[in-house]
Design a protein around this motif. Structure first.
Motif, PDB file in Angstrom:
ATOM      1  N   ARG A  17      44.290 -71.090 -55.405  1.00 10.75           N
ATOM      2  CA  ARG A  17      44.086 -70.198 -54.322  1.00 10.75           C
ATOM      3  C   ARG A  17      45.209 -70.755 -53.458  1.00 10.75           C
ATOM      4  O   ARG A  17      46.250 -69.756 -53.108  1.00 10.75           O
ATOM      5  N   SER A  18      45.368 -72.074 -53.084  1.00  8.18           N
ATOM      6  CA  SER A  18      45.620 -72.237 -52.208  1.00  8.18           C
ATOM      7  C   SER A  18      47.857 -72.849 -52.855  1.00  8.18           C
ATOM      8  O   SER A  18      48.979 -71.971 -51.673  1.00  8.18           O
ATOM      9  N   PHE A  19      47.503 -73.205 -54.377  1.00  9.81           N
ATOM     10  CA  PHE A  19      49.333 -73.015 -54.353  1.00  9.81           C
ATOM     11  C   PHE A  19      50.061 -71.501 -54.459  1.00  9.81           C
ATOM     12  O   PHE A  19      51.392 -71.778 -53.977  1.00  9.81           O
ATOM     13  N   LEU A  20      48.680 -70.659 -54.578  1.00 11.76           N
ATOM     14  CA  LEU A  20      49.831 -69.180 -54.801  1.00 11.76           C
ATOM     15  C   LEU A  20      50.269 -68.767 -53.845  1.00 11.76           C
ATOM     16  O   LEU A  20      50.615 -68.606 -53.687  1.00 11.76           O
ATOM     17  N   TYR A  70      47.332 -64.843 -52.671  1.00 11.47           N
ATOM     18  CA  TYR A  70      45.921 -64.173 -52.843  1.00 11.47           C
ATOM     19  C   TYR A  70      45.363 -64.025 -51.856  1.00 11.47           C
ATOM     20  O   TYR A  70      44.663 -63.024 -52.162  1.00 11.47           O
ATOM     21  N   ASN A  71      45.517 -64.852 -50.979  1.00  9.19           N
ATOM     22  CA  ASN A  71      45.036 -63.886 -49.793  1.00  9.19           C
ATOM     23  C   ASN A  71      45.426 -62.678 -49.012  1.00  9.19           C
ATOM     24  O   ASN A  71      44.556 -61.834 -48.398  1.00  9.19           O
ATOM     25  N   ASP A  72      46.417 -62.113 -49.029  1.00 10.88           N
ATOM     26  CA  ASP A  72      47.057 -61.501 -48.958  1.00 10.88           C
ATOM     27  C   ASP A  72      46.723 -59.718 -49.841  1.00 10.88           C
ATOM     28  O   ASP A  72      46.352 -59.364 -49.261  1.00 10.88           O
ATOM     29  N   TRP A  73      46.524 -60.372 -51.147  1.00 12.75           N
ATOM     30  CA  TRP A  73      45.736 -59.236 -52.516  1.00 12.75           C
ATOM     31  C   TRP A  73      44.408 -59.188 -52.157  1.00 12.75           C
ATOM     32  O   TRP A  73      43.632 -57.772 -51.517  1.00 12.75           O
ATOM     33  N   LEU A  74      43.776 -60.195 -51.090  1.00 11.81           N
ATOM     34  CA  LEU A  74      42.399 -60.065 -50.864  1.00 11.81           C
ATOM     35  C   LEU A  74      42.522 -59.241 -49.580  1.00 11.81           C
ATOM     36  O   LEU A  74      41.780 -58.282 -50.126  1.00 11.81           O
ATOM     37  N   ARG A  75      43.040 -58.993 -49.232  1.00 12.75           N
ATOM     38  CA  ARG A  75      43.118 -58.383 -47.670  1.00 12.75           C
ATOM     39  C   ARG A  75      43.570 -56.373 -47.955  1.00 12.75           C
ATOM     40  O   ARG A  75      43.324 -56.124 -47.560  1.00 12.75           O
ATOM     41  N   GLN A  76      44.750 -56.812 -49.131  1.00 11.89           N
ATOM     42  CA  GLN A  76      45.330 -55.022 -49.738  1.00 11.89           C
ATOM     43  C   GLN A  76      44.195 -54.844 -50.171  1.00 11.89           C
ATOM     44  O   GLN A  76      44.543 -53.703 -50.810  1.00 11.89           O
ATOM     45  N   ARG A  77      43.904 -55.129 -51.547  1.00 13.10           N
ATOM     46  CA  ARG A  77      42.900 -54.583 -52.554  1.00 13.10           C
ATOM     47  C   ARG A  77      41.833 -53.463 -52.145  1.00 13.10           C
ATOM     48  O   ARG A  77      41.189 -53.080 -51.133  1.00 13.10           O
ATOM     49  N   PRO A  78      41.968 -52.065 -53.426  1.00 10.24           N
ATOM     50  CA  PRO A  78      41.038 -51.130 -52.718  1.00 10.24           C
ATOM     51  C   PRO A  78      39.508 -51.366 -52.497  1.00 10.24           C
ATOM     52  O   PRO A  78      39.147 -52.451 -53.277  1.00 10.24           O
ATOM     53  N   LYS A  79      39.407 -51.339 -51.622  1.00 10.72           N
ATOM     54  CA  LYS A  79      37.917 -51.906 -50.824  1.00 10.72           C
ATOM     55  C   LYS A  79      36.835 -51.155 -52.198  1.00 10.72           C
ATOM     56  O   LYS A  79      35.615 -51.607 -52.691  1.00 10.72           O
ATOM     57  N   ILE A  80      37.444 -49.789 -52.981  1.00 14.02           N
ATOM     58  CA  ILE A  80      35.578 -49.620 -53.631  1.00 14.02           C
ATOM     59  C   ILE A  80      35.880 -49.897 -55.531  1.00 14.02           C
ATOM     60  O   ILE A  80      34.765 -50.470 -55.880  1.00 14.02           O
ATOM     61  N   ALA A  81      37.564 -50.709 -55.718  1.00 16.75           N
ATOM     62  CA  ALA A  81      38.469 -50.885 -57.442  1.00 16.75           C
ATOM     63  C   ALA A  81      37.503 -52.373 -57.323  1.00 16.75           C
ATOM     64  O   ALA A  81      36.781 -52.822 -58.084  1.00 16.75           O
ATOM     65  N   ALA A  82      37.215 -53.224 -55.624  1.00 16.70           N
ATOM     66  CA  ALA A  82      36.377 -54.379 -55.791  1.00 16.70           C
ATOM     67  C   ALA A  82      35.597 -54.848 -55.015  1.00 16.70           C
ATOM     68  O   ALA A  82      36.066 -54.222 -53.511  1.00 16.70           O
TER      69      ALA A  82
END
Length: 636
Positions: free
Chosen positions: A492-495, A518-530
């Protein structure tokens, strides 16, 4: 009282001491991360503590009540054993006692005294409840107990191996690179299991995110010496840099004084007449001290051989689909890769990341859709399976390909000099690859990769087995690279440090692109889907931001269903309640993660853990209710 203690322990292989009069101990509840360069002796220290190695000198002490278990680095075999049997193997000693008892009890002339002794031994280790202990662990880890290991992915086989360790109810758990070859989802699951483990941990890992979250203490093995750094990995980095600067300054001052004394002793007759015998003895002592000084191991210092620039378009996919059997890996996917892009691929093992790379590079035809490959591409491909390396050949022969010298960025060098940049001494460069460690083999692959001119760098799990220093240098090299990068990694850090966008494999053949790592994806991903990611304190929930749309956007947005007054009020109050609940949860997590938490009395520990579990449930309920009300408002 410590769980284990090492007093003046030394171990050497040949003339090189791996452990040099080491003193070290682990207290109950501590989570210790062991760091150091590849080959420094970290695995040797773990094997000593696990009982597989003996020290050349010194004393190794284990508390009489301390049970030690290991999660081995090697992945369990995909054989015909049931998962339940693999977990039970963690209790081989108890099972052997039970079998001996049953055998003796069924004998014609039973030795009652021996039978009674075996009964006491079994009772002392709670051996009569072996099956219940196995079942508890299987339920805790949500393992498919009756499935065969051959039916499971690598991540699930790793779970079974963890079950075999935890079923022993260890006081100290040893882990050597536990995240190798695991996908991000499994790494996060493992991380959470280790956070909840109540015993002591000693872990070797190159996963900086895992180390930073887990460790209550960092212990560095450098030139045979163990140095302890309290706190997180981030704090260790800052303090270590200061110590290295101080060491360098001290050595420079010492060497300057030694040079002055050497000049004095070589002076002529006048100096010899006034020679001070005490000064001569001091010089001899300084010479011995300089000879005994162990220099810090050299760092890798490789660089990429860059080719001429590619065309602006590297690859373009239009409505591309690829299936494996009846399952879509990706479906109707549109994507454009342009020169200079740095794209990470995220997804579970088996999701199709390597297949997508093959399609992007024109090596595999999709089931449908169009693929356009750019011009003037020079590709360097890092293969996680190491297919480009012949294990029977030496390091030199794998790189040489008939050459004695190599040219990188216009500079011609002898092959031995080039390999020295990858931390291969001349004798190590002549060693067959099959005799190398995993980290060394990865460095051979990097040496081969970086000797080829490239403007498109494809890295498929490059971080496995690399020590943290080499991994950080690899990051720097990639960041200086002017070409295009495709990166598959579970680090995750490398990404986060390398990529500018990520392609994420989601359910049902979905493949989506997100800006950042990776952490940017966590903030952007759909909240219902994940599952919703943990938010920083005082951060406004994304769904609340979505409701605050401007008047100009309201025409394009679908009309929301009006909730009743009561439900609307509940929805408006939920973000504040959720924020308060998460703040309380964060405080409890910090308290239970403290190094001395499990040194309290048993009742206090259980009470605090129950409070933590209850608060986790409150946060989860609030989140689910929030998603439910949002869905009602959207008219779903």
């Amino acid at each position: 009282m410590p769980l284990i203690r090492l007093d003046n322990i030394s171990i050497a292989f040949g003339a090189k001491p791996l452990l040099d009069q080491v003193n070290f101990q682990i207290e109950p509840g501590e989570r210790v991360a062991l760091v150091g360069l590849n080959g420094a002796g970290k695995s040797t220290l773990l094997k000593l503590i696990g009982g597989h190695h003996k020290a050349d000198s010194g004393e190794f002490w284990v508390s009489p009540t301390c049970r030690i278990a290991e999660l081995p680095q090697a992945m369990p075999a995909a054989d015909e054993r049931k998962v339940r049997d693999v977990v039970t193997e963690g209790l081989q000693d108890i099972r052997a006692l039970r079998e001996a008892y049953d055998q003796l009890a069924s004998a014609e002339n039973t030795d009652m005294r021996k039978l009674e002794e075996l009964q006491h031994e079994i009772e002392a280790v709670d051996g009569w409840h072996l099956e219940q202990r196995v079942q508890r662990v299987i339920e805790q880890l949500e393992l498919p107990g009756d499935k065969l290991m051959s039916e499971l992915s690598g991540g699930w086989r790793r779970r079974a191996a963890l079950g075999a360790a935890l079923v022993q109810q260890p006081d100290l758990l040893l882990l050597d690179e536990p995240t190798n070859h695991l996908d991000i989802e499994t790494i996060e699951w493992l991380e959470q299991q280790l956070m909840e483990f109540k015993g002591g941990l000693l872990i070797i890992s190159h996963d900086r995110s895992l180390v930073d979250r887990l460790a209550t203490r960092i212990v560095e093995l450098d030139r045979g010496i163990l140095t302890s750094f309290p706190g997180s990995y981030s704090a260790y980095l800052e303090l270590k840099q200061k110590l290295l600067e101080e060491e360098e300054k001290h050595n420079a001052e010492f060497d300057k004084k030694l040079a002055q004394e050497e000049r004095w002793i070589r002076q002529g007759i006048k100096a010899r007449r006034t020679r001070n015998e005490g000064r001569v003895r001091a010089l001899k002592k300084m010479r011995n001290e300089r000879a005994d000084r162990r220099e810090r191991s050299g760092k890798a210092k490789f660089a990429l051989e860059e080719a001429a620039r590619s065309g602006k378009l590297v690859a373009e996919l239009q409505s591309v689909s690829l299936a494996y059997g009846e399952r879509y890996l990706f479906k109707d996917f549109d994507f454009t890769l342009q020169r200079g892009d740095r794209v990470g691929l995220i997804g579970p093992n088996g999701a199709g990341k390597s297949s997508l790379l093959s399609v992007l590079l024109g090596k595999q035809e999709p089931d449908s859709g169009n693929v356009r490959i750019g011009t003037n591409l020079k590709i360097a491909y890092f293969d996680q399976l190491r297919a480009q390396i012949d294990p029977e050949k030496t390091v030199m022969d794998n790189i040489a390909e008939g050459r004695e010298s190599i040219t990188v960025n216009g500079r011609t060098r002898h092959l031995i000099s080039y390999l020295n940049d990858f931390m291969f001494a001349p004798e190590r460069a002549r060693t067959p690859v099959k005799a190398l460690s995993g980290g060394e083999t990865n460095r051979v692959l990097l040496a081969k990769l970086f000797s080829q001119p490239a403007n498109l760098l494809v890295l498929d799990e490059p971080t496995n087995d690399l020590d943290i220093e080499t991994l950080e240098l690899l990051e720097e090299i990639i960041l200086d690279f002017d070409g295009t990068i495709l990166l598959v990694s579970h680090d995750r850090s490398f990404l986060d440090n390398v990529v500018t966008s990520t392609l994420v494999f989601e359910s049902n053949g979905g493949l989506c692109e997100y800006v950042g790592g990776y952490n940017d994806w966590l903030r952007q991903r759909p909240k219902i889907a994940a599952p919703a990611p943990k938010r920083e304190k005082n951060e406004v929930p994304p769904a609340n931001e979505a409701r605050e749309s401007s008047g100009n956007d309201s025409k394009a947005a679908p009309k929301k269903k009006k909730l009743s007054y009561k439900l609307q009020r509940e929805l408006d109050e939920l973000p504040g309640k959720l924020e308060d609940a998460e703040a309380k949860l964060e405080i409890l997590q910090e308290e239970t993660s403290a190094a001395d938490f499990y040194q309290q009395n048993h009742e206090s520990v259980n009470e605090k853990l129950a409070e933590l579990h209850k608060q986790e449930g409150i946060v989860e309920e609030l989140m689910e209710r929030w998603v439910e009300l949002e869905a009602m408002q959207e008219g779903e």
